[in-house]
Design an enzyme around this catalytic site. Structure first.
Site, PDB file in Angstrom:
ATOM      1  N   VAL A  18       0.831  -1.209   0.000  1.00 44.61           N
ATOM      2  CA  VAL A  18       0.000   0.000   0.000  1.00 44.61           C
ATOM      3  C   VAL A  18       0.865   1.258   0.000  1.00 44.61           C
ATOM      4  O   VAL A  18       0.604   2.211  -0.738  1.00 44.61           O
ATOM      5  CB  VAL A  18      -0.967   0.000   1.190  1.00 44.61           C
ATOM      6  CG1 VAL A  18      -1.777   1.291   1.214  1.00 44.61           C
ATOM      7  CG2 VAL A  18      -1.910  -1.198   1.121  1.00 44.61           C
ATOM      8  N   PHE A  75       2.912   3.869   7.079  1.00 39.14           N
ATOM      9  CA  PHE A  75       2.506   2.506   6.712  1.00 39.14           C
ATOM     10  C   PHE A  75       3.392   1.439   7.338  1.00 39.14           C
ATOM     11  O   PHE A  75       3.065   0.252   7.248  1.00 39.14           O
ATOM     12  CB  PHE A  75       2.559   2.334   5.188  1.00 39.14           C
ATOM     13  CG  PHE A  75       1.711   3.309   4.437  1.00 39.14           C
ATOM     14  CD1 PHE A  75       0.390   3.021   4.154  1.00 39.14           C
ATOM     15  CD2 PHE A  75       2.230   4.533   4.035  1.00 39.14           C
ATOM     16  CE1 PHE A  75      -0.406   3.925   3.467  1.00 39.14           C
ATOM     17  CE2 PHE A  75       1.443   5.450   3.349  1.00 39.14           C
ATOM     18  CZ  PHE A  75       0.126   5.140   3.070  1.00 39.14           C
ATOM     19  N   ASN A  94       7.466  -3.056  17.364  1.00 43.33           N
ATOM     20  CA  ASN A  94       7.551  -2.320  16.104  1.00 43.33           C
ATOM     21  C   ASN A  94       6.345  -1.415  15.880  1.00 43.33           C
ATOM     22  O   ASN A  94       6.482  -0.203  15.702  1.00 43.33           O
ATOM     23  CB  ASN A  94       7.684  -3.301  14.937  1.00 43.33           C
ATOM     24  CG  ASN A  94       7.840  -2.592  13.603  1.00 43.33           C
ATOM     25  OD1 ASN A  94       8.914  -2.102  13.275  1.00 43.33           O
ATOM     26  ND2 ASN A  94       6.770  -2.532  12.819  1.00 43.33           N
ATOM     27  N   TYR A 143      -1.950  -8.237  16.376  1.00 45.20           N
ATOM     28  CA  TYR A 143      -1.815  -7.291  15.265  1.00 45.20           C
ATOM     29  C   TYR A 143      -2.904  -6.221  15.342  1.00 45.20           C
ATOM     30  O   TYR A 143      -2.619  -5.017  15.340  1.00 45.20           O
ATOM     31  CB  TYR A 143      -1.895  -8.019  13.921  1.00 45.20           C
ATOM     32  CG  TYR A 143      -2.167  -7.074  12.768  1.00 45.20           C
ATOM     33  CD1 TYR A 143      -1.233  -6.108  12.415  1.00 45.20           C
ATOM     34  CD2 TYR A 143      -3.363  -7.139  12.053  1.00 45.20           C
ATOM     35  CE1 TYR A 143      -1.482  -5.216  11.370  1.00 45.20           C
ATOM     36  CE2 TYR A 143      -3.620  -6.254  11.012  1.00 45.20           C
ATOM     37  CZ  TYR A 143      -2.683  -5.306  10.675  1.00 45.20           C
ATOM     38  OH  TYR A 143      -2.942  -4.422   9.653  1.00 45.20           O
ATOM     39  N   HIS A 189      -2.982 -13.210   1.496  1.00 40.98           N
ATOM     40  CA  HIS A 189      -4.215 -12.605   1.020  1.00 40.98           C
ATOM     41  C   HIS A 189      -4.871 -13.469  -0.055  1.00 40.98           C
ATOM     42  O   HIS A 189      -4.191 -14.064  -0.891  1.00 40.98           O
ATOM     43  CB  HIS A 189      -3.944 -11.204   0.476  1.00 40.98           C
ATOM     44  CG  HIS A 189      -3.493 -10.248   1.543  1.00 40.98           C
ATOM     45  ND1 HIS A 189      -3.019  -8.989   1.264  1.00 40.98           N
ATOM     46  CD2 HIS A 189      -3.467 -10.357   2.896  1.00 40.98           C
ATOM     47  CE1 HIS A 189      -2.702  -8.371   2.391  1.00 40.98           C
ATOM     48  NE2 HIS A 189      -2.963  -9.188   3.392  1.00 40.98           N
ATOM     49  N   ASP A 284     -12.459 -16.070  12.265  1.00 39.72           N
ATOM     50  CA  ASP A 284     -12.900 -15.589  10.958  1.00 39.72           C
ATOM     51  C   ASP A 284     -14.389 -15.245  11.001  1.00 39.72           C
ATOM     52  O   ASP A 284     -15.228 -16.142  11.005  1.00 39.72           O
ATOM     53  CB  ASP A 284     -12.671 -16.662   9.882  1.00 39.72           C
ATOM     54  CG  ASP A 284     -11.367 -16.494   9.138  1.00 39.72           C
ATOM     55  OD1 ASP A 284     -10.704 -15.458   9.349  1.00 39.72           O
ATOM     56  OD2 ASP A 284     -11.016 -17.375   8.343  1.00 39.72           O
TER      57      ASP A 284
END
Length: 326
Positions: A18, A75, A94, A143, A189, A284
């Site tokens: 991105v 990003f 991070n 995350y 992905h 999910d």
């Protein structure tokens, strides 16, 4: 409307998927772009021509960030959900610690505008769809939690120090733009994974669960073209206001199922795509679809590339071009 004034931007993580597309859009708009990336997950060849490249870490942004910059578009982050579960400390250090250092560098340099790459993972299991920015945030992975922590951090920075900030919460980003596209390693992905099957690089695509309460039993996701996403970032820089932290979802407001994606890849590529049904994956949700009303209202953003076949075709063209380069 007159031509936009040329400005100077730092794009952290601009060698990634991105970030590289946004950097390319900024360059095409005649802005001065510096990409800061440590190449831990990004690729040097992903940095657009015309950008100044610094191989470095966001923790050291103070070495290069100064008052000549008009804004930072951020990003740089680790983004593998599965990895974050087994290595949460990597994501806190991070994504959160690095951003804290970046905000300090911006404060010292007097750079007072930030656009942050956030994520739909901040919401976790949705209470309803389409998801709005006022819905509860309950991330199901470190995350998602790390990105939500940064959003909270930015809210405090805006209130205390007058930062003009916009967080953009992406749903499923796909497609390609010019020489910029997905090249994750490992790839996680759906669209690029299905394209790997079409290209003969993978035997079959795994369909994780076919018993969801959806029309065909597979998960439904909101796919947004990466070029539409990039345009939202340029609008976000203009919309940022001192002392305000604006949060906007970015999506098309409708969803496609896993099986619809697979069938679209078959149609676009003309290749068979064998599929294998596998058990559901934990965490999910059946449906993840965004309400992008806030982005339309506050940014003036209207995605124009909502056609799934077009998104897949762009991604396929990029994948084929990369294969020819090897």
């Amino acid at each position: 409307m007159g031509k936009a004034v040329s400005r100077k931007y730092m794009v952290t993580g601009g060698a990634g998927y991105v970030g590289s597309v946004v950097a390319q859009h900024l360059i095409e708009a005649d802005h001065d772009v510096t990409v800061l990336d440590n190449l831990s997950t990004g690729f040097r060849e992903g940095v657009p021509a015309g950008a100044t490249f610094i191989e470095g870490d966001i923790r050291d942004a103070h070495k290069w960030l100064d008052s000549t910059y008009d804004a930072v578009l951020h990003f740089a982050a680790f983004s593998q959900v599965g990895e974050s579960v087994v290595k949460p400390e990597k994501y806190w250090a991070n994504n959160v610690g690095g951003t804290m250092e970046l905000l300090a560098a911006m404060r010292t340099a007097g750079v007072r505008t930030l656009v942050f790459s956030s994520t739909a993972a901040t919401y976790g299991e949705p209470v309803s769809t389409p998801i709005t920015e006022t819905d509860p945030t309950a991330p199901t992975s470190p995350y998602g939690a790390s990105k939500l922590a940064v959003d909270h951090m930015i809210t405090g920075e805006a209130a205390a120090h007058g930062l003009a900030a916009v967080s953009l919460r992406y749903f499923n980003v796909a497609g390609a733009y010019g020489s910029c596209g997905e090249r994750h390693d490992p790839e996680s992905h759906l669209i690029p994974l299905v394209l790997q099957v079409a290209a003969g690089k993978r035997e079959a695509i795994s369909v994780y669960g076919d018993d969801y309460p959806t029309p065909d039993g597979t998960c439904v996701r909101d796919y947004i073209h990466v070029a539409d996403l990039a345009e939202a970032h340029l609008l976000a820089v203009e919309a940022a206001r001192p002392g305000e932290h604006l949060i906007c979802n970015l999506g098309n407001g409708n969803g496609f199922s896993v099986r619809e994606v697979i069938e679209t890849v078959r149609q676009v590529t003309g290749h068979p795509v064998p599929e294998v049904t596998a058990p559901r994956r934990g965490g999910d949700p059946a449906v993840l679809v965004a309400s992008a009303a806030t982005a339309r209202e506050r940014l003036g953003w209207n995605p124009t590339r909502a056609d799934l076949a077009g998104i897949v075709a762009d991604a396929w063209e990029f994948a084929q071009a990369r294969q020819q380069e090897k």
